[in-house]
Scaffold this active site. Structure first.
Site, mmCIF file in Angstrom:
data_model
loop_
_atom_site.group_PDB
_atom_site.id
_atom_site.type_symbol
_atom_site.label_atom_id
_atom_site.label_comp_id
_atom_site.label_asym_id
_atom_site.label_seq_id
_atom_site.Cartn_x
_atom_site.Cartn_y
_atom_site.Cartn_z
ATOM 1 C CE LYS A 15 6.666 -12.985 62.659
ATOM 2 N NZ LYS A 15 6.462 -14.424 61.936
ATOM 3 C CG HIS A 16 11.531 -10.793 63.037
ATOM 4 N ND1 HIS A 16 11.788 -10.745 64.359
ATOM 5 C CD2 HIS A 16 10.772 -12.148 62.952
ATOM 6 C CE1 HIS A 16 11.395 -11.917 65.156
ATOM 7 N NE2 HIS A 16 10.786 -12.574 64.111
ATOM 8 C CG HIS A 66 19.896 -0.949 55.720
ATOM 9 N ND1 HIS A 66 20.041 -2.141 55.693
ATOM 10 C CD2 HIS A 66 20.395 -0.498 54.474
ATOM 11 C CE1 HIS A 66 20.432 -2.682 54.208
ATOM 12 N NE2 HIS A 66 20.729 -1.524 53.803
ATOM 13 C CG ASN A 68 20.431 -5.724 48.326
ATOM 14 O OD1 ASN A 68 20.557 -4.532 48.214
ATOM 15 N ND2 ASN A 68 21.538 -6.549 48.187
#
Length: 391
Positions: free
Chosen positions: A67-68, A391, A230
């Protein structure tokens, strides 16, 4: 396969035009059904990498629930107890190894997995497709599908369900690029291999990590490799049981993931297992109700005039003392962190959720405090020497 795929829009409806494309060669995917969106495809490519690596590292079929652009769950095909089958709502179906892996991945954090994108390491079989068919999700990516599985999935969501076939032989270029604010970033792909060789440096007094715990630490670390940083991951019994993603503070990652691990275990409490549900309650309503029932806001579902919407009779409260006593029986949990623990408070929090084994990079100026806190609870900790930011 084509070299580009036009999309309805980007992350948001106002972000047009949108597409994915290859600068050289063809796309490594084939859309067999549906019309996947921008975020669907981000989830698909990240989750595929995760399950591919889990399969390579463990030799077991693997699945992920995304999810996301972060995993809500990830697991390999380890046989489940009757208790887990019940809390994952698969005690009434036949389970293949791949179906077992997905049931575990979906079941770890059902609240977060609602509307997930699924990744499967192996050919999707009929048993796995039938589990997918009864849950709310956006789509699935797998190296292939049996005819029976494809037929089931093509009929999901009135024929609009996203089914993506991934070319398992695809290997991306060693250098990757990303545009941010009109500026192109370039870096080498993170091709770090995660295996037991990362668990050799043991600074704690306890240096014993059994085989199952090593497997779980590897699952946690591979999961973190594809989790927005993180991040911290708790794992047990071949699956992630709590993932804390995208937090600015390490302790907040540890708390968030630990709270999810606690919920996973509290769902196995006899009081929760024996809740007197009304007939034909929807899975989503049951998940939401359990989440509230085991929280400090339990009166939101137990108040007079409210409990009747969910239960045939009013359940007893699961008290704070009962919850703590139950959680104190949870042991043998593995914990991975994508960067070093700066303070021993993370270890203190991990201990409350039954953590016995830890893998983290090490390298903090307070490593001595972290090690001494582990020794206080006889935890075995490995310094991997590698960071897993994503990221």
């Amino acid at each position: 396969m084509a070299n580009e795929l036009e999309l309805k829009y980007g992350c948001n409806p106002n972000q047009k035009p949108a597409r994915i494309f290859m600068k050289e060669g063809e796309l490594p995917i084939e859309v067999l059904n549906g019309r996947p969106g921008y975020i669907n495809l981000l989830d698909a490519f990240n989750s595929w990498q995760l399950v591919k690596e889990l399969k390579e590292a463990t030799g077991l079929p693997a699945a992920a629930s995304f999810k996301h652009v972060s995993p809500a769950g990830a697991a390999v095909a380890v046989e489940m107890s009757d208790t887990l089958k019940k809390i994952y709502f698969v005690d009434d179906v036949k389970l293949s190894p791949l179906a077992t892996a997905y049931a575990r991945a979906r079941g770890a954090d059902r609240m977060s997995s609602y509307g997930d994108f699924i990744a499967l390491s192996d050919t999707c079989d009929e048993e796995t497709a039938r589990i997918i068919n009864r849950e709310v999700s956006d789509g699935v990516i797998a190296p292939d599908y049996t005819p029976e599985a494809l037929e089931i999935l093509k009929n999901k969501r009135k024929g609009t369900y996203n089914v993506i076939k991934m070319n398992p032989a695809y290997r991306p270029a060693p250098i990757e690029h990303k545009d941010v604010f009109g500026v192109t970033f370039e870096q080498g792909r993170n091709e770090l291999k995660i295996d037991e060789s990362l668990l050799k440096e043991m600074p704690t007094a306890n240096k014993e990590i059994p085989a199952d715990a090593k497997r779980d630490l590897i699952i946690a670390l591979i999961t973190l490799k594809y989790t927005q940083s993180n991040s911290v991951c708790y794992a047990k019994d071949g699956q992630a049981i709590g993932i804390g993603a995208g937090q600015q503070s390490r302790i907040h990652c540890t708390r968030l993931a630990g709270n999810k691990a606690d919920i996973w275990y509290l769902r196995q409490h006899p009081k929760v297992m024996n809740l007197p549900w009304i007939e034909k309650i929807r899975r989503a309503d049951r998940d939401n109700t359990i989440d509230v029932y085991i929280s400090e806001d339990h009166e939101d579902v137990l108040a007079d005039g409210v409990w009747q919407q969910f239960f045939t009779e009013k359940p007893e409260v699961l008290t704070r003392e009962e919850k703590r006593a139950w959680l104190d029986t949870m042991t043998g949990v593995a914990l991975g962190s994508d960067a070093f623990f700066p303070f021993g408070d993370n270890i203190e929090r991990a201990h409350k959720s039954g953590v016995s084994y830890i893998a983290q990079p090490g390298g903090s100026v307070r490593d001595d405090h972290v090690i001494s806190t582990c020794d206080k609870y006889n935890m075995a900790m490995a310094f991997t020497g590698i960071r897993l930011f994503h990221h």
